[in-house]
Design an enzyme around this catalytic site. Structure first.
Site, PDB file in Angstrom:
ATOM      1  N   LYS A 110      50.160  57.883  57.551  1.00  0.00           N
ATOM      2  CA  LYS A 110      48.872  57.952  58.409  1.00  0.00           C
ATOM      3  C   LYS A 110      49.287  57.912  59.932  1.00  0.00           C
ATOM      4  O   LYS A 110      48.767  58.597  60.836  1.00  0.00           O
ATOM      5  CB  LYS A 110      47.726  57.150  58.045  1.00  0.00           C
ATOM      6  CG  LYS A 110      47.155  57.714  56.537  1.00  0.00           C
ATOM      7  CD  LYS A 110      46.097  56.460  56.242  1.00  0.00           C
ATOM      8  CE  LYS A 110      45.489  56.798  54.915  1.00  0.00           C
ATOM      9  NZ  LYS A 110      45.042  55.664  53.981  1.00  0.00           N
ATOM     10  N   LYS A 190      49.361  73.022  46.838  1.00  0.00           N
ATOM     11  CA  LYS A 190      48.629  72.070  46.391  1.00  0.00           C
ATOM     12  C   LYS A 190      47.185  72.091  47.173  1.00  0.00           C
ATOM     13  O   LYS A 190      47.113  72.299  48.321  1.00  0.00           O
ATOM     14  CB  LYS A 190      49.309  70.736  46.560  1.00  0.00           C
ATOM     15  CG  LYS A 190      48.176  69.731  45.921  1.00  0.00           C
ATOM     16  CD  LYS A 190      48.957  68.249  46.361  1.00  0.00           C
ATOM     17  CE  LYS A 190      47.687  67.322  45.970  1.00  0.00           C
ATOM     18  NZ  LYS A 190      47.373  66.405  46.833  1.00  0.00           N
ATOM     19  N   LYS A 193      42.276  69.006  51.122  1.00  0.00           N
ATOM     20  CA  LYS A 193      41.592  69.255  52.417  1.00  0.00           C
ATOM     21  C   LYS A 193      42.392  69.399  53.445  1.00  0.00           C
ATOM     22  O   LYS A 193      41.773  70.053  54.422  1.00  0.00           O
ATOM     23  CB  LYS A 193      40.546  68.281  52.380  1.00  0.00           C
ATOM     24  CG  LYS A 193      40.698  66.994  52.718  1.00  0.00           C
ATOM     25  CD  LYS A 193      39.429  66.034  52.550  1.00  0.00           C
ATOM     26  CE  LYS A 193      39.940  64.599  52.737  1.00  0.00           C
ATOM     27  NZ  LYS A 193      40.688  63.966  51.565  1.00  0.00           N
TER      28      LYS A 193
HETATM   29  P1  ADP Z   1      43.132  65.702  49.401  1.00  0.00           P
HETATM   30  O1  ADP Z   1      44.266  66.066  49.185  1.00  0.00           O
HETATM   31  O2  ADP Z   1      42.108  66.886  49.424  1.00  0.00           O
HETATM   32  O3  ADP Z   1      42.878  65.040  50.696  1.00  0.00           O
HETATM   33  P2  ADP Z   1      42.627  63.220  48.344  1.00  0.00           P
HETATM   34  O4  ADP Z   1      43.978  62.756  48.810  1.00  0.00           O
HETATM   35  O5  ADP Z   1      41.335  62.591  48.911  1.00  0.00           O
HETATM   36  O6  ADP Z   1      42.353  64.842  48.246  1.00  0.00           O
HETATM   37  O7  ADP Z   1      42.528  63.049  46.742  1.00  0.00           O
HETATM   38  C1  ADP Z   1      41.562  62.510  45.842  1.00  0.00           C
HETATM   39  C2  ADP Z   1      42.044  62.274  44.449  1.00  0.00           C
HETATM   40  O8  ADP Z   1      41.961  63.814  44.053  1.00  0.00           O
HETATM   41  C3  ADP Z   1      43.364  61.643  44.427  1.00  0.00           C
HETATM   42  O9  ADP Z   1      43.548  60.811  43.321  1.00  0.00           O
HETATM   43  C4  ADP Z   1      44.439  62.990  44.351  1.00  0.00           C
HETATM   44  O10 ADP Z   1      45.435  62.573  43.250  1.00  0.00           O
HETATM   45  C5  ADP Z   1      43.121  63.907  43.614  1.00  0.00           C
HETATM   46  N1  ADP Z   1      43.889  65.228  43.837  1.00  0.00           N
HETATM   47  C6  ADP Z   1      43.433  65.804  45.265  1.00  0.00           C
HETATM   48  N2  ADP Z   1      43.791  67.244  45.078  1.00  0.00           N
HETATM   49  C7  ADP Z   1      44.479  67.427  44.012  1.00  0.00           C
HETATM   50  C8  ADP Z   1      45.088  68.568  43.360  1.00  0.00           C
HETATM   51  N3  ADP Z   1      45.272  69.460  44.073  1.00  0.00           N
HETATM   52  N4  ADP Z   1      45.481  68.550  42.277  1.00  0.00           N
HETATM   53  C9  ADP Z   1      45.464  67.505  41.384  1.00  0.00           C
HETATM   54  N5  ADP Z   1      44.804  66.329  41.907  1.00  0.00           N
HETATM   55  C10 ADP Z   1      44.361  66.194  43.084  1.00  0.00           C
END
Ligand code: ADP
Ligand code: TRP
Length: 321
Positions: A110, A190, A193
């Site tokens: 971060k 992957k 967001k």
């Molecule tokens: P982002 O990558 O969109 O910021 P977050 O980090 O907020 O998503 O993830 C929230 C939850 O969703 C976490 O537990 C993460 O492991 C899961 N997650 C996010 N993106 C994926 C993905 N592409 N495939 C599988 N799990 C995911």
């Protein structure tokens, strides 16, 4: 067995969040005593807009219920409804070496993204440990990225129990979801967001289906066989279609005669149908905010009474009571 996990209130849910976090959490209901909370104190480490925070918390509550969380089989609450968690976080902080926090990847990531290094961001793992330990949790399902925070939690349990006696805190275990494949985004990276490649689960029909129609493909002609390996369309379709439909798409890829436009249409339909019941439930919840409030209120009461027991034990052990 008590299973606990925290959900970040961070904007619109996408298909990756659903299959990677929400669905596994809901599927774990019934395996034990399920505790699920919205990590609103944690969200404050990066969100300082009060309306945005309120709205994100509301949305994640609605989304989680719409995705099938059953309040009669588990406890769902806002982290800040149990402010006692801060007291336990403080107690943990008193035995938490600086080095332990300095080594945390999530903090370093971060900071490297330019988020300012405030105290809360640094202390985040101590609060997360308190979330877990306040409910004597046994199993904590999390994504790979949270593994280190669970190690910090276990370290802190060791330190407290060494200092104040075995049984002051219960030792939790992480359950890392390594069986859940990473859901690819619309560009094949992957889905995340931060990469701007997401397929929302509760988007409007036309614009969302358009996103699917824009998935990048190679230039194979309609009649050509198409490579099944690394196909974004197939990887996503597998999540939504039944086995027969998926098998049909595989053989249509291999045999040629169908174009990518056709495959994308099938994917868009399957995606739309898959989330249709959840979308309908979500619409109901949006207009019936009393239902959401009453689930969170009941969850908060239950969580708070469980937390009181643990905190009482800890306060006595450390000499505050
Ligand atoms: P982002 O990558 O969109 O910021 P977050 O980090 O907020 O998503 O993830 C929230 C939850 O969703 C976490 O537990 C993460 O492991 C899961 N997650 C996010 N993106 C994926 C993905 N592409 N495939 C599988 N799990 C995911
Ligand atoms: N840090 C977790 C995440 O980013 C959310 C979280 C906060 C959590 N407290 C928790 C997860 C306690 C499990 C247990 O996803």
């Amino acid at each position: 067995m008590r299973i606990l996990t925290g959900l970040q209130p961070s904007g619109k849910l996408h298909v990756g969040n659903y299959f990677g976090a929400i669905k596994p959490a809901i599927d774990a209901q019934g395996e034990g005593d399920g505790y699920y909370f919205i990590a609103d104190y944690h969200a404050m480490t990066t969100t300082h807009d009060s309306n945005e925070l309120r709205e994100n918390v509301r949305n994640v509550a609605i989304d989680f219920l719409a995705c099938g969380f059953d309040p009669s089989r588990g406890v769902f609450f806002k982290q800040s409804s149990v402010p006692e968690v801060n007291e336990l976080a403080w107690i943990l902080s008193t035995v938490c070496p600086m080095g332990l926090l300095e080594r945390c990847h999530s903090y370093k990531d971060k900071i490297s993204k330019g988020i300012s290094a405030n105290h809360a961001l640094f202390a985040y793992p101590a609060l997360m440990a308190a979330d877990i330990l306040l409910y004597d949790s046994n199993v904590v399902p999390v994504g790979e990225d949270q593994k280190q925070h669970l190690e910090v939690t276990r370290d802190l349990v060791g330190k407290i129990n060494d200092q104040y006696g075995d049984g002051t805190l219960m030792m939790p275990k992480a359950r890392i979801r390594d069986d859940v494949a990473k859901v690819p985004g619309l560009d094949g990276e992957k889905m995340s967001k931060s990469y701007n490649n997401t397929l929302p689960i509760f988007g409007d029909e036309k614009p969302t289906k358009k996103l699917i129609m824009r998935i990048k493909t190679d230039s194979a002609a309609v009649e050509d066989p198409k490579p099944t390996e690394n196909s974004i369309i197939l990887a996503l379709y597998q999540l939504f279609a039944d086995q027969a439909e998926y098998g049909q798409m595989i053989s249509d890829y291999e045999n040629g005669g169908c174009g990518y436009g056709d495959f994308k249409k099938r994917l868009a339909e399957a995606y739309w149908d898959y989330f249709a019941p959840m979308r309908a439930r979500r619409e109901e919840l949006v207009t019936n905010s009393d239902e959401v409030d009453s689930v969170l209120k009941a969850g908060a009461e239950k969580a708070r009474s469980e937390a009181a027991k643990v905190l009482d034990r800890v306060r006595k052990a450390v000499g505050l009571a």
